[in-house]
Write an enzyme that holds these catalytic residues in place. Structure first.
Site, mmCIF file in Angstrom:
data_model
loop_
_atom_site.group_PDB
_atom_site.id
_atom_site.type_symbol
_atom_site.label_atom_id
_atom_site.label_comp_id
_atom_site.label_asym_id
_atom_site.label_seq_id
_atom_site.Cartn_x
_atom_site.Cartn_y
_atom_site.Cartn_z
ATOM 1 N N HIS A 56 38.656 44.219 40.535
ATOM 2 C CA HIS A 56 38.431 45.462 39.555
ATOM 3 C C HIS A 56 39.295 45.233 38.098
ATOM 4 O O HIS A 56 40.114 46.127 37.754
ATOM 5 C CB HIS A 56 38.964 46.913 40.070
ATOM 6 N N ARG A 107 30.196 50.535 39.921
ATOM 7 C CA ARG A 107 31.197 51.219 41.094
ATOM 8 C C ARG A 107 30.867 50.676 42.314
ATOM 9 O O ARG A 107 29.553 50.577 42.464
ATOM 10 C CB ARG A 107 31.156 52.586 40.608
#
Ligand SMILES: NC(=O)c1ccc[n+]([C@@H]2O[C@H](COP(=O)([O-])OP(=O)(O)OC[C@H]3O[C@@H](n4cnc5c(N)ncnc54)[C@H](OP(=O)(O)O)[C@@H]3O)[C@@H](O)[C@H]2O)c1
Length: 312
Positions: free
Chosen positions: A273, A225
């Site tokens: 992502h 993350r």
């Protein structure tokens, strides 16, 4: 028994098809179904980013996350019912896709792909030496995704170690755990991979104090993350040569703003992502159906239940 599907940006019809193929009696509902009464809903399948208030469903038995990472869901604890398990997605499809991403970028580093792209743009013919010794890879987060990636990298004869919170054993990955073993793990990692979940303990973990413990010229790959990275420290370590490159799939702000320095940094590769995307596929649907069947049979979820105290 009905399952309510909540997502603005996942393929609802494909998820319905995959789930109904495995469980024809599944009553698949969407928020737009006007005939649904809240007390008919036993299961929710949610995108953690777009999850509504789930406290209004009195007969909810479990909440399934469409994604492996549930930090966005746990940020909304006030809209989650108490005592209803949250089950994150575990799927061989996710693990394989993440393994491909890590193998690709470790090989790119080993084979100087970034430098050759840059040389090619200048019509420059300049062979670079490949490390004779086995390159050492360190994976922070030796869970579903980290261990799968480690096994694939070890099969390619990378020398792989992993670091986790609790002690682990693996035939092909050297296992380190806990804060006490972190420095020893970092000092051997020519390529550092992060597949850590975002928790209060892992927020800002990739700062200059940590990155300076890697061998000089290490490569950093982050698919955990974005909030785990102190961005200014990462740029400082790249500019000083402490790191030779970084491959970043996740960011503090997504999409990454157009004016962000990461985009044009010569040592950074940005991917949007997509290291491992949750897709409506048979393997993922099977995981959800197996858990529903286990719970309906009077048992508990098979695995993947989030521990609120750990934060993942
Ligand atoms: N970029 C993408 O496309 C993408 C896709 C999917 C997931 N992800 C990210 O990948 C993360 C990992 O997914 P997963 O399915 O592999 O999760 P997982 O199975 O829960 O594994 C998490 C691993 O991290 C370790 N860990 C957690 N906190 C730690 C700490 N404070 N210190 C040391 N180790 C710690 C755990 O240790 P223990 O084994 O001891 O519990 C475990 O090994 C997700 O949370 C998500 O953020 C990214």
């Amino acid at each position: 028994m009905a399952l309510l599907f909540f997502s603005d940006n996942d393929d609802t019809e494909q998820w319905r098809a995959e789930l109904e193929a495995l469980k024809p009696d599944l009553d698949f509902r969407q928020p737009s179904d006007s005939t649904t009464e809240n007390d008919q809903i036993s299961y929710a399948l949610v995108n953690p980013m777009h999850c509504p208030d789930l406290r209004n469903y009195p007969n909810l038995k479990a909440i399934f996350s469409l994604y492996a990472g549930v930090d966005a869901l746990l940020d909304r604890t006030t809209t989650l019912p108490e005592n209803v398990p949250i089950i994150r997605l575990i799927s061989s499809d996710l693990s394989l896709s993440m393994s491909h991403y890590m193998v690709q970028h470790c090989l790119n580093h080993l084979r100087h792909q970034r430098e050759y792209f840059q040389q090619s743009a200048q019509c420059l013919w300049q062979p670079l030496a490949i490390e004779a010794n086995r390159l050492k890879v360190g994976i922070m987060g030796l869970g579903q995704l980290g261990l799968a990636a480690g096994e694939k990298l070890a099969a390619l004869e990378f020398d792989v170690a992993g670091w986790s919170r609790s002690e682990k054993h693996s035939s092909c990955v050297t296992c380190y755990h806990g804060v006490d073993q972190l420095s020893a793990f970092l000092s051997r990692s020519h390529i550092l991979i992060s597949l850590l979940p975002l928790t209060s303990t892992t927020t800002d973990i990739f700062n200059k104090q940590l990155l300076k413990q890697l061998p000089k010229g290490a490569c950093f790959i982050n698919a955990g993350r974005g909030r785990q990275v102190v961005e200014a420290d990462l740029i400082e370590c790249l500019d000083s040569g402490q790191l030779s490159s970084a491959v970043l799939d996740v960011f503090r702000e997504e999409p990454l703003p157009a004016n962000h320095p990461f985009w044009l940094h010569p040592k950074i590769t940005v991917t949007p992502h997509t290291a491992s995307e949750s897709r409506p596929c048979r393997e993922s649907a099977q995981w959800i159906v197996d858990n529903i069947n286990a719970i309906d049979a009077g048992g508990t979820a098979l695995s993947g239940v989030i521990d609120f105290n750990r934060g993942y």
